[in-house]
Scaffold this motif. Structure first.
Motif, mmCIF file in Angstrom:
data_model
loop_
_atom_site.group_PDB
_atom_site.id
_atom_site.type_symbol
_atom_site.label_atom_id
_atom_site.label_comp_id
_atom_site.label_asym_id
_atom_site.label_seq_id
_atom_site.Cartn_x
_atom_site.Cartn_y
_atom_site.Cartn_z
ATOM 1 N N TRP A 93 -19.564 -2.512 -27.428
ATOM 2 C CA TRP A 93 -17.944 -1.923 -27.549
ATOM 3 C C TRP A 93 -17.210 -1.952 -26.559
ATOM 4 O O TRP A 93 -16.382 -2.803 -25.805
ATOM 5 C CB TRP A 93 -18.166 -0.809 -28.525
ATOM 6 C CG TRP A 93 -16.676 0.276 -28.138
ATOM 7 C CD1 TRP A 93 -15.909 0.870 -27.632
ATOM 8 C CD2 TRP A 93 -15.201 -0.425 -29.020
ATOM 9 N NE1 TRP A 93 -14.877 0.796 -27.605
ATOM 10 C CE2 TRP A 93 -13.750 -0.048 -28.539
ATOM 11 C CE3 TRP A 93 -15.102 -2.196 -29.828
ATOM 12 C CZ2 TRP A 93 -12.969 -0.028 -29.466
ATOM 13 C CZ3 TRP A 93 -13.489 -2.189 -30.032
ATOM 14 C CH2 TRP A 93 -12.298 -1.182 -29.943
ATOM 15 N N GLN A 94 -17.614 -1.159 -24.992
ATOM 16 C CA GLN A 94 -17.240 -0.537 -24.201
ATOM 17 C C GLN A 94 -17.087 -2.645 -23.557
ATOM 18 O O GLN A 94 -16.364 -2.937 -22.472
ATOM 19 C CB GLN A 94 -17.942 -0.069 -23.804
ATOM 20 C CG GLN A 94 -17.912 1.827 -24.113
ATOM 21 C CD GLN A 94 -16.486 2.017 -24.594
ATOM 22 O OE1 GLN A 94 -15.489 1.802 -23.814
ATOM 23 N NE2 GLN A 94 -16.458 2.914 -25.469
ATOM 24 N N HIS A 95 -18.380 -2.880 -23.269
ATOM 25 C CA HIS A 95 -18.022 -4.529 -22.649
ATOM 26 C C HIS A 95 -17.863 -5.030 -23.109
ATOM 27 O O HIS A 95 -16.488 -5.842 -21.958
ATOM 28 C CB HIS A 95 -19.513 -5.088 -22.901
ATOM 29 C CG HIS A 95 -19.697 -5.882 -21.924
ATOM 30 N ND1 HIS A 95 -21.297 -6.894 -22.058
ATOM 31 C CD2 HIS A 95 -19.090 -6.760 -20.527
ATOM 32 C CE1 HIS A 95 -21.308 -7.216 -20.928
ATOM 33 N NE2 HIS A 95 -19.690 -8.146 -19.802
ATOM 34 N N THR A 96 -17.254 -5.422 -24.193
ATOM 35 C CA THR A 96 -16.543 -6.844 -25.322
ATOM 36 C C THR A 96 -15.155 -5.809 -25.252
ATOM 37 O O THR A 96 -14.262 -6.764 -23.781
ATOM 38 C CB THR A 96 -16.486 -6.484 -26.588
ATOM 39 O OG1 THR A 96 -17.788 -7.238 -26.592
ATOM 40 C CG2 THR A 96 -15.264 -7.839 -27.243
ATOM 41 N N ALA A 97 -14.530 -4.766 -24.784
ATOM 42 C CA ALA A 97 -13.353 -4.223 -24.851
ATOM 43 C C ALA A 97 -12.953 -4.001 -23.413
ATOM 44 O O ALA A 97 -11.523 -4.835 -22.791
ATOM 45 C CB ALA A 97 -13.406 -2.624 -25.410
ATOM 46 N N SER A 98 -13.842 -3.950 -21.809
ATOM 47 C CA SER A 98 -13.150 -3.913 -20.643
ATOM 48 C C SER A 98 -12.871 -5.226 -20.652
ATOM 49 O O SER A 98 -11.865 -5.660 -19.510
ATOM 50 C CB SER A 98 -14.130 -3.338 -19.951
ATOM 51 O OG SER A 98 -15.128 -2.189 -20.484
ATOM 52 N N VAL A 99 -13.534 -6.272 -20.752
ATOM 53 C CA VAL A 99 -12.788 -7.937 -20.604
ATOM 54 C C VAL A 99 -12.240 -7.790 -21.116
ATOM 55 O O VAL A 99 -11.070 -8.725 -20.518
ATOM 56 C CB VAL A 99 -14.879 -8.692 -21.318
ATOM 57 C CG1 VAL A 99 -14.195 -9.920 -21.239
ATOM 58 C CG2 VAL A 99 -16.019 -8.189 -20.140
ATOM 59 N N ALA A 100 -11.682 -8.040 -22.108
ATOM 60 C CA ALA A 100 -10.301 -8.304 -23.054
ATOM 61 C C ALA A 100 -9.630 -7.855 -22.277
ATOM 62 O O ALA A 100 -8.344 -8.105 -21.590
ATOM 63 C CB ALA A 100 -10.976 -7.307 -24.523
ATOM 64 N N ALA A 101 -9.277 -6.280 -21.845
ATOM 65 C CA ALA A 101 -8.325 -5.284 -21.501
ATOM 66 C C ALA A 101 -8.246 -6.057 -19.689
ATOM 67 O O ALA A 101 -7.126 -6.354 -19.338
ATOM 68 C CB ALA A 101 -8.570 -4.382 -21.416
ATOM 69 N N ALA A 102 -9.484 -6.547 -19.399
ATOM 70 C CA ALA A 102 -9.540 -6.519 -17.795
ATOM 71 C C ALA A 102 -8.907 -8.321 -18.050
ATOM 72 O O ALA A 102 -7.443 -8.460 -16.851
ATOM 73 C CB ALA A 102 -10.384 -6.890 -16.918
ATOM 74 N N THR A 103 -8.850 -9.399 -18.792
ATOM 75 C CA THR A 103 -7.930 -10.277 -18.824
ATOM 76 C C THR A 103 -6.399 -10.280 -19.194
ATOM 77 O O THR A 103 -6.068 -10.881 -18.063
ATOM 78 C CB THR A 103 -8.773 -11.357 -19.718
ATOM 79 O OG1 THR A 103 -10.003 -11.055 -19.296
ATOM 80 C CG2 THR A 103 -8.231 -13.165 -20.120
ATOM 81 N N ILE A 104 -5.732 -9.369 -19.383
ATOM 82 C CA ILE A 104 -4.842 -9.022 -20.500
ATOM 83 C C ILE A 104 -3.867 -8.894 -18.685
ATOM 84 O O ILE A 104 -3.121 -8.777 -18.908
ATOM 85 C CB ILE A 104 -4.950 -7.703 -21.860
ATOM 86 C CG1 ILE A 104 -5.683 -9.796 -22.859
ATOM 87 C CG2 ILE A 104 -3.032 -8.562 -21.925
ATOM 88 C CD1 ILE A 104 -5.290 -7.917 -24.033
ATOM 89 N N ALA A 105 -4.270 -7.778 -17.940
ATOM 90 C CA ALA A 105 -4.344 -7.388 -17.501
ATOM 91 C C ALA A 105 -3.728 -8.230 -16.106
ATOM 92 O O ALA A 105 -2.368 -8.511 -15.796
ATOM 93 C CB ALA A 105 -4.628 -5.701 -17.234
ATOM 94 N N ALA A 106 -4.683 -9.121 -15.888
ATOM 95 C CA ALA A 106 -5.114 -9.365 -15.074
ATOM 96 C C ALA A 106 -3.479 -10.881 -15.282
ATOM 97 O O ALA A 106 -2.713 -11.924 -14.527
ATOM 98 C CB ALA A 106 -5.711 -10.428 -14.774
ATOM 99 N N ASN A 107 -3.690 -11.397 -16.418
ATOM 100 C CA ASN A 107 -2.775 -12.389 -16.759
ATOM 101 C C ASN A 107 -1.359 -12.325 -17.518
ATOM 102 O O ASN A 107 0.029 -12.566 -16.573
ATOM 103 C CB ASN A 107 -3.113 -13.446 -18.136
ATOM 104 C CG ASN A 107 -4.775 -14.082 -18.285
ATOM 105 O OD1 ASN A 107 -4.532 -14.029 -17.006
ATOM 106 N ND2 ASN A 107 -4.896 -13.680 -19.588
ATOM 107 N N MET A 108 -0.985 -10.271 -17.051
ATOM 108 C CA MET A 108 0.140 -10.174 -17.389
ATOM 109 C C MET A 108 0.434 -9.816 -15.840
ATOM 110 O O MET A 108 1.723 -10.093 -15.313
ATOM 111 C CB MET A 108 0.324 -8.894 -18.164
ATOM 112 C CG MET A 108 0.467 -9.018 -19.549
ATOM 113 S SD MET A 108 1.148 -9.632 -20.138
ATOM 114 C CE MET A 108 3.152 -8.092 -20.014
ATOM 115 N N GLY A 109 -0.005 -9.798 -15.006
ATOM 116 C CA GLY A 109 0.054 -9.006 -13.074
ATOM 117 C C GLY A 109 0.143 -10.456 -12.850
ATOM 118 O O GLY A 109 1.468 -11.382 -11.942
ATOM 119 N N ASN A 110 -0.747 -12.211 -13.123
ATOM 120 C CA ASN A 110 -0.597 -12.751 -13.036
ATOM 121 C C ASN A 110 0.067 -13.195 -11.250
ATOM 122 O O ASN A 110 0.586 -13.889 -10.842
ATOM 123 C CB ASN A 110 0.817 -13.725 -13.236
ATOM 124 C CG ASN A 110 0.520 -15.166 -13.018
ATOM 125 O OD1 ASN A 110 -0.148 -15.888 -12.387
ATOM 126 N ND2 ASN A 110 1.614 -16.558 -13.539
#
Length: 242
Positions: A177-194
């Motif tokens: 759970w932590q692995h999947t959630a961390s990867v998903a959150a990191a991807t979304i934050a990086a795309n938002m910051g762009n």
């Protein structure tokens, strides 16, 4: 041998659970970046990344999220670690966190991070350790005779096997759970910051989590083999008596 593995797993899990105050062991990290933004036809307003970059300016703060708190490096110097994000935010200048990454990190920790399955797994591993301590040791059949070891109780062995199996499942669910959630959150934050916000996933924490799960599986297999061996020995003994 099984008892030693249990002790190692318990000690490892305890270190992993307290990793919040160790900046090098974390689940996810966020930092201000100044890389080139990515442009895509799916972006309604491609100029938003330029506006975000102007807001970020020269900020260089980095925030790392652990199981029980956050570590922040405001200006590339020393780390500030606390379980209270408000106290960390009070120590950081406004120009070092214009996008409120400390608040974003705190939101991630409160909404997604769930360490309690690991805590339960530690407790269960401790119970198994106590059960293994009841196993008989080596003793001499008579004075000066060879040392032999009696078979442990089958009921205690089966209980220990069931408990360590449940502990392994809890660790598997938690780490996955932590692995999947961390990867998903990191991807979304990086795309938002762009280009203005960089993200990463804590490799050390993930490796430790999966390594702990592997050790619990080894202990489970060891107990299962021991129980099957005891059953085989008892069958052979009964056959000899007949």
């Amino acid at each position: 041998m099984v008892e030693r593995k249990i002790k190692f797993v318990f000690g490892f899990q305890r270190c992993s659970s307290s990793s919040v105050l160790i900046p090098s062991i974390f689940l996810i990290n966020l930092w201000y970046d100044r890389s080139s933004p990515q442009f895509d036809p799916a972006q309604v307003d491609p100029g938003a990344s330029r506006a975000i970059g102007n807001i970020v300016g020269n900020a260089q703060l980095e925030a790392r999220v652990g199981y029980f708190g956050i570590c922040v490096n405001p200006d590339g110097g020393s780390w500030l670690c606390s379980a209270n994000a408000s106290s960390l935010a009070a120590q950081i200048p406004t120009d070092q966190d214009p996008l409120n990454l400390v608040w974003v990190a705190q939101t991630f920790r409160e909404s997604i991070v769930f360490p309690y399955l690991l805590i339960v797994a530690i407790i269960l591993a401790t119970v198994v350790l106590l059960l293994l301590a009841t196993f008989p040791g080596y003793e001499e059949e008579y004075d000066g005779g060879p040392s032999v070891r009696r078979l442990p109780s089958r009921a205690v062995s089966q209980i220990a096997l069931a408990i360590i199996f449940v502990a392994a499942i809890f660790v598997l669910v938690s780490v996955l759970w932590q692995h999947t959630a961390s990867v998903a959150a990191a991807t979304i934050a990086a795309n938002m910051g762009n280009g203005s916000v960089g993200t990463g996933v804590g490799v050390t924490a993930m490796i430790l989590g999966w390594f702990g799960f592997a050790l619990l599986i080894i202990v489970t297999i060891g107990l299962l083999v021991m129980i099957l061996s005891m059953h085989l020995v008892e069958k052979l003994t009964d056959a000899d008596e007949l």
